[in-house]
Enzyme design. Structure first.
Site, PDB file in Angstrom:
ATOM      1  CG  ASP A  15     -16.101  29.111 123.825  1.00 51.72           C
ATOM      2  OD1 ASP A  15     -16.242  30.210 124.390  1.00 51.72           O
ATOM      3  OD2 ASP A  15     -17.054  28.414 123.459  1.00 51.72           O
TER       4      ASP A  15
ATOM      5  CB  CYS B 242     -16.975  32.825 117.536  1.00 54.08           C
ATOM      6  SG  CYS B 242     -18.048  34.057 118.315  1.00 54.08           S
TER       7      CYS B 242
ATOM      8  CB  CYS C 151     -16.639  35.359 123.778  1.00 57.14           C
ATOM      9  SG  CYS C 151     -17.762  34.979 125.143  1.00 57.14           S
ATOM     10  NE  ARG C 152     -14.692  31.684 120.614  1.00 57.50           N
ATOM     11  CZ  ARG C 152     -14.937  30.458 120.197  1.00 57.50           C
ATOM     12  NH1 ARG C 152     -13.915  29.657 119.934  1.00 57.50           N
ATOM     13  NH2 ARG C 152     -16.163  30.026 120.041  1.00 57.50           N
ATOM     14  CB  SER C 153     -16.789  36.397 116.029  1.00 55.90           C
ATOM     15  OG  SER C 153     -18.101  36.430 116.515  1.00 55.90           O
TER      16      SER C 153
ATOM     17  CG  ASN D 213     -21.777  37.616 116.743  1.00 57.53           C
ATOM     18  OD1 ASN D 213     -22.702  38.310 116.333  1.00 57.53           O
ATOM     19  ND2 ASN D 213     -20.526  37.970 116.577  1.00 57.53           N
TER      20      ASN D 213
HETATM   21  P1  4NP Z   1     -18.167  32.838 121.538  1.00 60.37           P
HETATM   22  O1  4NP Z   1     -18.363  32.203 122.987  1.00 60.37           O
HETATM   23  O2  4NP Z   1     -18.465  31.754 120.537  1.00 60.37           O
HETATM   24  O3  4NP Z   1     -16.731  33.238 121.509  1.00 60.37           O
HETATM   25  O4  4NP Z   1     -19.115  33.999 121.459  1.00 60.37           O
HETATM   26  C1  4NP Z   1     -19.526  31.524 123.365  1.00 60.37           C
HETATM   27  C2  4NP Z   1     -20.646  32.219 123.707  1.00 60.37           C
HETATM   28  C3  4NP Z   1     -21.788  31.544 124.116  1.00 60.37           C
HETATM   29  C4  4NP Z   1     -21.761  30.161 124.191  1.00 60.37           C
HETATM   30  C5  4NP Z   1     -20.628  29.460 123.841  1.00 60.37           C
HETATM   31  C6  4NP Z   1     -19.512  30.148 123.419  1.00 60.37           C
HETATM   32  N1  4NP Z   1     -22.914  29.470 124.634  1.00 60.37           N
HETATM   33  O5  4NP Z   1     -22.834  28.235 124.777  1.00 60.37           O
HETATM   34  O6  4NP Z   1     -23.948  30.094 124.886  1.00 60.37           O
END
Ligand code: 4NP
Length: 156
Positions: free
Chosen positions: A123, A9, A14-16, A12
């Site tokens: 997201d 993702c 939340c989702r992955s 790294n």
């Molecule tokens: P992820 O979510 O890709 O599912 O881990 C996010 C985590 C951090 C950010 C964006 C999405 N960020 O902009 O910091």
């Protein structure tokens, strides 16, 4: 050598890592821990070293799924070393493709899910919705394991 399955993702956190934990749980329950290694990475570097987001931790705990991950950024070695690179959304997929060639199967998690219309795992970093993310990721992981078993000839 075990198969290496890496979910991808943006951050790294939340989702992955959620996909990693859910998929590992399924692999363990199927008795395939010696055959399939599970990991996750982010395309960005903002959260390197961090544990999963509190929302991801909470929903995983609620489902009794253990996790142990620190965020890391995708490296060229991941493209070489992975058998499956599984993107959470189309933007992650494009980022993986931009990094160059890989022998891994590169796909979108929800393309493996049955009965799911969505293409991208949303997201939740800014907008929340971790329960919905969990349901989508779970459906994707279930279909992915089925796909890998068939493709690799891993019989039940
Ligand atoms: P992820 O979510 O890709 O599912 O881990 C996010 C985590 C951090 C950010 C964006 C999405 N960020 O902009 O910091």
């Amino acid at each position: 050598m075990p198969l290496r399955v890496v979910s991808v993702c943006l951050g790294n956190i939340c989702r992955s890592p959620m996909a990693e934990a859910i998929f590992k749980d399924m692999v363990d329950n199927a008795g395939l821990a010696d055959e399939i290694v599970v990991d996750s990475v982010g395309t960005g570097n903002w959260h390197v070293g961090e544990r999963p987001h509190p929302g991801t931790q909470e929903v995983l705990r609620a489902h009794g799924i253990s996790f142990d991950h620190r965020a890391r950024q995708i490296q060229a070695s991941d493209l070489q070393g992975a058998d499956y690179l599984i993107a959470m959304d189309r933007s992650n997929l494009a980022d993986i493709r931009r990094m160059g060639p890989t022998d891994a199967e590169v796909g979108l998690l929800l393309d493996y899910a049955e009965g799911v219309d969505e293409t991208d795992v949303p997201d939740p970093y800014y907008s929340g919705g971790f329960d919905r993310v969990y349901r989508l990721v779970e459906a994707g992981c279930r279909g992915l394991l089925e796909h890998i078993r068939e493709k690799e000839g891993i019989v039940a």
